[in-house]
Design an enzyme around this catalytic site. Structure first.
Site, PDB file in Angstrom:
ATOM      1  CG  HIS A 131      -1.957   0.672   1.479  1.00  0.00           C
ATOM      2  ND1 HIS A 131      -3.215   0.965   0.665  1.00  0.00           N
ATOM      3  CD2 HIS A 131      -1.597   1.946   1.939  1.00  0.00           C
ATOM      4  CE1 HIS A 131      -3.630   2.145   1.334  1.00  0.00           C
ATOM      5  NE2 HIS A 131      -2.400   3.114   2.239  1.00  0.00           N
ATOM      6  CD  GLU A 132       1.767   3.612   4.273  1.00  0.00           C
ATOM      7  OE1 GLU A 132       2.211   4.698   3.244  1.00  0.00           O
ATOM      8  OE2 GLU A 132       1.412   3.356   4.650  1.00  0.00           O
ATOM      9  CG  HIS A 135       0.197   6.306  -1.005  1.00  0.00           C
ATOM     10  ND1 HIS A 135      -0.040   6.718  -0.789  1.00  0.00           N
ATOM     11  CD2 HIS A 135       0.173   5.200   0.897  1.00  0.00           C
ATOM     12  CE1 HIS A 135      -1.697   6.384  -0.004  1.00  0.00           C
ATOM     13  NE2 HIS A 135      -1.369   5.705   0.725  1.00  0.00           N
ATOM     14  CD  GLU A 191      -4.989   5.966   2.733  1.00  0.00           C
ATOM     15  OE1 GLU A 191      -5.520   5.254   2.936  1.00  0.00           O
ATOM     16  OE2 GLU A 191      -3.838   6.618   2.165  1.00  0.00           O
TER      17      GLU A 191
END
Length: 522
Positions: A131-132, A135, A191
Site C-alpha cells: 500500500h505504501e 503511494h 487510499e
C-alpha cells in the site's frame, strides 16, 4: 456571454499555462495528471525529509536489527514488482507504539513497531508495505503538493479578481471552500488506489491478497473501538471505511491466492512479541507523566527496563520523571544512559542539554544541544544555544541563534527569542522594536504615537521627525527634546508641543524614527 475583464483573462491564462506545463502520466494507473513536481525533485524531497521524519517519531527500532533487515527484504521484494522498480526505495521500522505506516516521495517508507505487533503474518506486512509503495510509485505526495500549489494560486488570483469586481469576502470564502473540497477528495481516492494496486503487487510477489482484507478489517475495528487519541495519526493518514473493506474483498476474489508465511513472520517478530509488556508499561508511564504522577511513572518504567533494558526511550522517560520530582542529578544520569543506548536520537541529547543548562553547566549543555541540533534542528535547541552564547559573552553568536529561533514557527520560542534580540539590538536598531508614528492633530500640533513591542520597559526614547513631500524627506530633521518611557507592550500618544503648524489643502505627512532607546533593568 459576459465580457471577460483583462484580469480574468490573465487569470485563465496563468492557470492554463500551469496545467499545460505540468501534465504527466501516472506511472501506476496510466492516467494523465497534473504534476508540478519532477521525479528528481520528488526523490530529493523524500531523501531530505526521511531522517527528520524518523527522528520526530521515535527513531529507528534498534533492539533487534534483524527486524529491520526482514522488513526491508519484504519491502524490496514488493518494490521490484511495482510500476516504478527503479526508485531508491528504503524501508525502516520505527520505535513507535502507534500502529501506523507512511511513505515519503521517492520511495522512503516507514512502519512502526506498534503496527508490526498487530500483524499476523508476512502477507499482512506485505499488504502494508505494498500500500505504501503505491503511494510512492503513483506519485501521490507529488500530486498532493501540486494540488496544494494550484489551490493556493487559484485562491489568491480569484480573491484579487473578486475584489476588483466588488465581491471581496464572498470570493475569498468560495476559493477556500473549493480548495478544501479538492484536498478532501484526494485522500479517499488515493487510499482506494493504493489498496487496489498494492494487492496486485502482493499477488505478483507471491503473497495472499486476502491479507489486505484482514488488514482493512483491523483498521476499521481500531477506528470503531478507539478510546484515546493514540491512533489519530493512523486514522488521519489512512482513513478506514467499510467501502475499502468491500473493495478489497472484491479485488482479492479475482487475484491468485498466494502464501501467508506465518511461521517466518513469527520468528522475525519474536523480540517484539517478547517485549510487548515493556511497551505497554511505557504507555501507562506516559499517561502517569501527563497526569503529573512521576512516582507512578518510575515504577512502571522499572517494569519496562526489567524486561528490555536496552530501549533508550525508557531511560529518557525516567529522566522526565526524575526532573518532575526535582531531582536533576538523577535526571541527568537517566538522559546519559539514554544517549549511551542510542546516541543517534536527537531528544536524548536535547533533554540532557536542557537539564545541564538549568544546572549552569554551559559547556556541557552547549555540546549536547549542538549534537541534538545536528540530528534534528529544533526551536528549543536553537533558542537555548542563544542563551548559552549570552552566558559565554558571545553576543554575535547569540544574535545568530535568536534570529533563527524567531523564524522557527514555534510561537512561544519565537516570542522569547524576539525579546532577547530586542535587548541585544535596542542600542543600535531601536526602530526595530519601538514603533513610532507622527501626525498633525486638528489644531495643527504635532502628535506622536509610540508603541513598545518588547516585553520589558524602555526609557530615554528619542525620536527624529521630518516632513515628507512626494515620498521624500523635506526640510530639516528634528530630534524631539522629550525623553519618553514606555512599559512593556505599552502604546502611548504624546502631544509634542511643536506647532501650531500651518495646514494646507493637502494633508501634511511626517516620518518618524526612534533613534535612541534604553532597556529598563528589571
Amino acid at each position: 456571454m459576459p465580457k471577460r475583464t483583462p484580469f480574468l483573462r490573465v487569470l485563465l491564462l496563468c492557470i492554463t499555462l500551469v496545467v499545460a506545463q505540468g501534465c504527466s502520466v501516472n506511472p501506476v494507473t496510466g492516467d494523465r495528471e497534473i504534476s508540478l513536481v519532477s521525479e528528481t525533485q520528488e526523490i530529493a524531497i523524500g531523501e531530505r525529509q526521511f531522517q527528520p521524519s524518523q527522528q520526530t517519531q521515535g527513531g529507528a527500532y534498534l533492539i533487534d536489527p534483524g527486524v529491520q533487515e526482514y522488513v526491508s527484504n519484504v519491502g524490496l521484494k514488493l518494490a521490484a514488482v511495482s510500476d516504478r522498480p527503479d526508485l531508491p526505495y528504503e524501508f525502516v521500522v520505527l520505535n513507535n507504539s502507534i500502529p501506523n505506516a507512511w511513505a515519503l516521495p521517492g520511495g522512503k517508507i516507514a512502519i512502526n513497531r506498534g503496527l508490526l505487533d498487530r500483524l499476523n503474518d508476512e502477507a499482512e506486512l506485505a499488504a502494508v508495505l505494498g500500500h505504501e509503495i503505491v503511494h510512492a510509485a503513483a506519485r501521490h505526495s507529488a500530486a498532493q503538493m501540486t494540488r496544494g500549489t494550484l489551490v493556493g494560486l487559484t485562491a489568491q488570483l480569484a480573491t484579487i479578481a473578486a475584489a476588483t469586481q466588488g465581491y471581496g469576502d464572498l470570493g475569498n470564502m468560495a476559493s477556500q471552500l473549493g480548495g478544501a473540497a479538492v484536498l478532501a477528495k484526494y485522500g479517499r481516492d488515493d487510499e482506494l488506489e493504493s489498496d487496489r494496486y498494492g494487492m496486485e503487487y502482493m499477488a505478483r510477489a507471491g503473497y495472499d491478497p486476502q491479507a489486505a482484507v484482514r488488514l482493512q478489517e483491523l483498521f476499521l475495528a481500531l477506528s470503531a473501538n478507539r478510546k484515546t487519541d493514540a491512533l489519530s495519526a493512523l486514522l488521519a493518514s489512512h482513513p478506514p471505511s467499510a467501502e475499502r473493506v468491500m473493495a478489497n474483498r472484491s479485488r482479492a476474489e479475482v487475484l491468485p491466492t498466494g502464501e501467508r508465511f506465518e511461521s517466518r513472520f513469527a520468528t522475525a517478530m519474536k523480540q517484539i512479541r517478547r517485549d510487548a509488556p515493556a511497551y505497554s508499561a511505557q504507555e501507562q508511564a506516559l499517561v502517569a507523566l501527563k497526569e503529573k504522577k512521576p512516582e507512578q511513572a518510575l515504577a512502571l518504567l522499572d517494569e519496562a527496563v526489567a524486561i528490555q533494558p536496552e530501549d533508550s526511550q525508557f531511560w529518557e522517560m525516567r529522566g522526565h520523571a526524575w526532573k518532575m520530582q526535582e531531582n536533576p542529578e538523577n535526571a541527568e544520569k537517566a538522559y546519559s544512559t539514554a544517549i549511551r543506548k542510542n546516541p543517534a536520537l536527537f531528544s536524548h541529547s536535547l533533554y540532557r542539554g536542557l537539564i545541564r543548562f538549568e544546572q549552569g553547566s554551559w559547556q556541557g549543555a552547549q555540546s549536547d544541544l549542538l549534537r541534538s541540533r545536528e540530528q534534528l534542528p529544533t526551536a528549543v535547541s536553537t533558542y537555548y544555544l542563544g542563551e548559552i552564547a549570552l552566558k559565554l559573552s558571545d553576543e554575535a553568536q547569540a544574535v545568530k541563534y535568536f534570529s533563527q529561533a524567531v523564524e522557527s514557527g514555534n510561537k512561544e520560542i519565537a516570542n522569547s527569542a524576539y525579546n532577547k534580540l530586542a535587548r541585544l539590538q535596542l542600542g543600535e536598531s531601536p526602530e526595530k522594536y519601538i514603533f513610532s508614528h507622527a501626525y498633525l492633530d486638528q489644531q495643527g500640533y504635532l502628535r506622536l504615537v509610540l508603541r513598545n513591542n518588547t516585553n520589558f520597559a524602555v526609557s530615554n526614547v528619542q525620536v527624529q521627525v521630518a516632513e515628507v513631500v512626494n515620498r521624500q524627506v523635506a526640510g530639516s530633521v528634528q530630534t524631539l527634546r522629550q525623553r519618553f518611557t514606555l512599559q512593556a507592550g505599552q502604546q502611548q500618544e504624546y502631544r509634542t508641543g511643536i506647532g501650531p503648524l500651518t495646514q494646507s489643502s493637502v494633508a501634511r505627512q511626517f516620518a518618524s524614527r526612534v533613534t535612541v532607546a534604553s532597556p529598563v533593568d528589571p
